[in-house]
Design a protein around this motif. Sequence first.
Motif, PDB file in Angstrom:
ATOM      1  N   TYR A 286       0.828  -1.206   0.000  1.00  0.00           N
ATOM      2  CA  TYR A 286       0.000   0.000   0.000  1.00  0.00           C
ATOM      3  C   TYR A 286       0.868   1.264   0.000  1.00  0.00           C
ATOM      4  O   TYR A 286       0.555   2.238  -0.687  1.00  0.00           O
ATOM      5  N   LEU A 287       1.960   1.233   0.760  1.00  0.00           N
ATOM      6  CA  LEU A 287       2.883   2.368   0.749  1.00  0.00           C
ATOM      7  C   LEU A 287       3.430   2.588  -0.667  1.00  0.00           C
ATOM      8  O   LEU A 287       3.605   3.727  -1.104  1.00  0.00           O
ATOM      9  N   GLY A 288       3.678   1.486  -1.363  1.00  0.00           N
ATOM     10  CA  GLY A 288       4.119   1.602  -2.749  1.00  0.00           C
ATOM     11  C   GLY A 288       3.056   2.209  -3.639  1.00  0.00           C
ATOM     12  O   GLY A 288       3.355   2.993  -4.545  1.00  0.00           O
ATOM     13  N   GLU A 289       1.814   1.875  -3.380  1.00  0.00           N
ATOM     14  CA  GLU A 289       0.711   2.416  -4.180  1.00  0.00           C
ATOM     15  C   GLU A 289       0.533   3.918  -3.983  1.00  0.00           C
ATOM     16  O   GLU A 289       0.142   4.629  -4.909  1.00  0.00           O
ATOM     17  N   ILE A 290       0.798   4.402  -2.784  1.00  0.00           N
ATOM     18  CA  ILE A 290       0.641   5.837  -2.532  1.00  0.00           C
ATOM     19  C   ILE A 290       1.952   6.602  -2.749  1.00  0.00           C
ATOM     20  O   ILE A 290       2.020   7.813  -2.504  1.00  0.00           O
ATOM     21  N   SER A 291       2.979   5.898  -3.208  1.00  0.00           N
ATOM     22  CA  SER A 291       4.309   6.519  -3.333  1.00  0.00           C
ATOM     23  C   SER A 291       4.341   7.651  -4.354  1.00  0.00           C
ATOM     24  O   SER A 291       5.103   8.604  -4.205  1.00  0.00           O
ATOM     25  N   PHE A 292       3.510   7.557  -5.405  1.00  0.00           N
ATOM     26  CA  PHE A 292       3.484   8.641  -6.390  1.00  0.00           C
ATOM     27  C   PHE A 292       2.969   9.924  -5.749  1.00  0.00           C
ATOM     28  O   PHE A 292       3.545  11.007  -5.943  1.00  0.00           O
ATOM     29  N   SER A 293       1.916   9.806  -4.955  1.00  0.00           N
ATOM     30  CA  SER A 293       1.405  10.980  -4.233  1.00  0.00           C
ATOM     31  C   SER A 293       2.455  11.510  -3.267  1.00  0.00           C
ATOM     32  O   SER A 293       2.668  12.726  -3.172  1.00  0.00           O
ATOM     33  N   PHE A 294       3.113  10.601  -2.551  1.00  0.00           N
ATOM     34  CA  PHE A 294       4.163  11.004  -1.615  1.00  0.00           C
ATOM     35  C   PHE A 294       5.276  11.749  -2.347  1.00  0.00           C
ATOM     36  O   PHE A 294       5.735  12.804  -1.901  1.00  0.00           O
ATOM     37  N   TYR A 295       5.687  11.196  -3.468  1.00  0.00           N
ATOM     38  CA  TYR A 295       6.744  11.815  -4.269  1.00  0.00           C
ATOM     39  C   TYR A 295       6.342  13.211  -4.734  1.00  0.00           C
ATOM     40  O   TYR A 295       7.143  14.156  -4.673  1.00  0.00           O
ATOM     41  N   MET A 296       5.089  13.363  -5.157  1.00  0.00           N
ATOM     42  CA  MET A 296       4.640  14.627  -5.731  1.00  0.00           C
ATOM     43  C   MET A 296       4.399  15.724  -4.705  1.00  0.00           C
ATOM     44  O   MET A 296       4.478  16.910  -5.031  1.00  0.00           O
ATOM     45  N   ILE A 297       4.088  15.359  -3.462  1.00  0.00           N
ATOM     46  CA  ILE A 297       3.728  16.407  -2.497  1.00  0.00           C
ATOM     47  C   ILE A 297       4.775  16.663  -1.427  1.00  0.00           C
ATOM     48  O   ILE A 297       4.683  17.658  -0.710  1.00  0.00           O
ATOM     49  N   HIS A 298       5.786  15.802  -1.301  1.00  0.00           N
ATOM     50  CA  HIS A 298       6.696  15.967  -0.163  1.00  0.00           C
ATOM     51  C   HIS A 298       7.463  17.288  -0.213  1.00  0.00           C
ATOM     52  O   HIS A 298       7.713  17.910   0.818  1.00  0.00           O
ATOM     53  N   MET A 299       7.817  17.752  -1.428  1.00  0.00           N
ATOM     54  CA  MET A 299       8.527  19.034  -1.534  1.00  0.00           C
ATOM     55  C   MET A 299       7.623  20.207  -1.168  1.00  0.00           C
ATOM     56  O   MET A 299       8.080  21.221  -0.633  1.00  0.00           O
ATOM     57  N   ILE A 300       6.332  20.079  -1.455  1.00  0.00           N
ATOM     58  CA  ILE A 300       5.371  21.120  -1.090  1.00  0.00           C
ATOM     59  C   ILE A 300       5.291  21.231   0.432  1.00  0.00           C
ATOM     60  O   ILE A 300       5.312  22.336   0.991  1.00  0.00           O
ATOM     61  N   VAL A 301       5.227  20.083   1.104  1.00  0.00           N
ATOM     62  CA  VAL A 301       5.190  20.059   2.567  1.00  0.00           C
ATOM     63  C   VAL A 301       6.457  20.696   3.136  1.00  0.00           C
ATOM     64  O   VAL A 301       6.399  21.514   4.066  1.00  0.00           O
ATOM     65  N   ILE A 302       7.605  20.357   2.562  1.00  0.00           N
ATOM     66  CA  ILE A 302       8.882  20.908   3.039  1.00  0.00           C
ATOM     67  C   ILE A 302       8.931  22.417   2.833  1.00  0.00           C
ATOM     68  O   ILE A 302       9.337  23.172   3.728  1.00  0.00           O
ATOM     69  N   LYS A 303       8.496  22.890   1.665  1.00  0.00           N
ATOM     70  CA  LYS A 303       8.548  24.331   1.375  1.00  0.00           C
ATOM     71  C   LYS A 303       7.642  25.131   2.309  1.00  0.00           C
ATOM     72  O   LYS A 303       8.051  26.147   2.882  1.00  0.00           O
ATOM     73  N   TYR A 304       6.411  24.681   2.462  1.00  0.00           N
ATOM     74  CA  TYR A 304       5.491  25.383   3.357  1.00  0.00           C
ATOM     75  C   TYR A 304       5.966  25.289   4.802  1.00  0.00           C
ATOM     76  O   TYR A 304       5.872  26.264   5.564  1.00  0.00           O
ATOM     77  N   GLY A 305       6.466  24.136   5.177  1.00  0.00           N
ATOM     78  CA  GLY A 305       6.950  23.958   6.545  1.00  0.00           C
ATOM     79  C   GLY A 305       8.110  24.871   6.862  1.00  0.00           C
ATOM     80  O   GLY A 305       8.140  25.534   7.914  1.00  0.00           O
ATOM     81  N   ASN A 306       9.078  24.937   5.957  1.00  0.00           N
ATOM     82  CA  ASN A 306      10.241  25.803   6.179  1.00  0.00           C
ATOM     83  C   ASN A 306       9.870  27.276   6.194  1.00  0.00           C
ATOM     84  O   ASN A 306      10.533  28.093   6.832  1.00  0.00           O
ATOM     85  N   GLN A 307       8.791  27.606   5.487  1.00  0.00           N
ATOM     86  CA  GLN A 307       8.364  29.005   5.419  1.00  0.00           C
ATOM     87  C   GLN A 307       7.555  29.431   6.643  1.00  0.00           C
ATOM     88  O   GLN A 307       7.734  30.530   7.171  1.00  0.00           O
ATOM     89  N   TYR A 308       6.684  28.551   7.126  1.00  0.00           N
ATOM     90  CA  TYR A 308       5.706  28.991   8.128  1.00  0.00           C
ATOM     91  C   TYR A 308       5.795  28.280   9.479  1.00  0.00           C
ATOM     92  O   TYR A 308       5.190  28.727  10.445  1.00  0.00           O
ATOM     93  N   LEU A 309       6.529  27.182   9.559  1.00  0.00           N
ATOM     94  CA  LEU A 309       6.633  26.486  10.835  1.00  0.00           C
ATOM     95  C   LEU A 309       7.507  27.280  11.802  1.00  0.00           C
ATOM     96  O   LEU A 309       8.537  27.831  11.388  1.00  0.00           O
ATOM     97  N   PRO A 310       7.126  27.378  13.060  1.00  0.00           N
ATOM     98  CA  PRO A 310       7.967  28.082  14.040  1.00  0.00           C
ATOM     99  C   PRO A 310       9.350  27.443  14.123  1.00  0.00           C
ATOM    100  O   PRO A 310       9.537  26.282  13.740  1.00  0.00           O
ATOM    101  N   LYS A 311      10.319  28.173  14.616  1.00  0.00           N
ATOM    102  CA  LYS A 311      11.679  27.666  14.717  1.00  0.00           C
ATOM    103  C   LYS A 311      11.754  26.528  15.736  1.00  0.00           C
ATOM    104  O   LYS A 311      11.593  26.755  16.929  1.00  0.00           O
ATOM    105  N   ILE A 312      11.967  25.343  15.222  1.00  0.00           N
ATOM    106  CA  ILE A 312      12.111  24.166  16.079  1.00  0.00           C
ATOM    107  C   ILE A 312      13.291  23.339  15.569  1.00  0.00           C
ATOM    108  O   ILE A 312      13.852  23.635  14.513  1.00  0.00           O
ATOM    109  N   ASN A 313      13.654  22.332  16.303  1.00  0.00           N
ATOM    110  CA  ASN A 313      14.747  21.450  15.914  1.00  0.00           C
ATOM    111  C   ASN A 313      14.510  20.881  14.513  1.00  0.00           C
ATOM    112  O   ASN A 313      13.412  20.426  14.191  1.00  0.00           O
ATOM    113  N   ASP A 314      15.548  20.908  13.682  1.00  0.00           N
ATOM    114  CA  ASP A 314      15.411  20.454  12.299  1.00  0.00           C
ATOM    115  C   ASP A 314      15.024  18.983  12.200  1.00  0.00           C
ATOM    116  O   ASP A 314      14.304  18.574  11.291  1.00  0.00           O
TER     117      ASP A 314
END
Length: 348
Positions: A286-314
């Motif tokens: 199942y993880l393999g089946e959702i891997s395309f979605s994971f691949y496509m959105i993980h950079m979006i999560v990282i970009k928004y997180g780095n922009q708006y998440l409060p300063k916490i441990n990396d």
Amino acid sequence: MLNSLTSLRFFFAFVVFLSHLTFVKTDLVWYNWLKNNIFFEGYLGVGFFFILSGFVLALNYEKKIIDNPNFDKKKFYIARIARIYPLHVLAFFCMLPFVMINVWKGFFHWYISIVNLFLFQSYIPIKDYYFSINNVSWSISTELFFYIMFPFYVIWLHKFPKLKYILLLIIPIIIFAEPYFKTDLKLEKGIFYINPIVRSFDFILGIIACQIYQKIQKIELNTSKGTLIELASILLLSVFFYFHNDVARAFRYGIYYWIPMLAIILIFALQKGLFSKILQNKVLIYLGEISFSFYMIHMIVIKYGNQYLPKINDFTKVGIYFTIALFFSWLIFEYFEKPIAKWIKTKF
């Protein structure tokens, strides 16, 4: 798809995720060693996906194309576009706030967005284009080119059967020629990593791998022997990986890893050993089946997180990003990716 290969998709998507953790700053020697020597080599995951794509499409369509001169290319193209384009568009609009901010600040231009939206970015060897909006979407642009060319590649390989042997013989020659290879660093990534014509060799090798698989799939192997050859393929990839710093980066984008990737795909497709049995676990599939979605959105999560998440441990951020990306991968797969693909196929 064969279950063991489906599961492997997630592991290689995770490798790509690791390669994008460049924001992590730490004095920990062990982590910096991992980042510089292992994580930064994560682009090998994309090579795996390109070869696997050729393998899977050949497994499902090669015989139909060869046996049927009137093969319905339109239906094939619609099915492939339904597989990748809706998720690309969703990711594009998720990134629109970033796009608008960058346009407003003068760091970005709308025409780059148009190029990205219609998946032309991989043809332009300029970083501002091929890594625009959702960075990883360049690979979808390249993949779409593969889809368009797939029926023709199959026919050419069928009409000129010696071509595949020439291609296979060229691999070691190219690898041994590496020390004499020089390239323009500014264009290196755009040409050798991104360009769909260059990366077509990965895809075509996947088609050839499928032809080999169909000849060897009935080989009788007990679990012990199957496990040994699976372990051998993993060790082969490890050996290539160990010496990667001695190889020009342009080669490491794809060419250098062709042999171990072909071995991994071919051997795990046989599903004869203990490792492939583990990979047939329902959770891993199942993880393999959702891997395309994971691949496509993980950079979006990282970009928004780095922009708006409060300063916490990396490292805390990494855990948060992975968890959020995994959750949205499931959500998108179940309630967007599958329903939209099904709707497109029935309507067109």
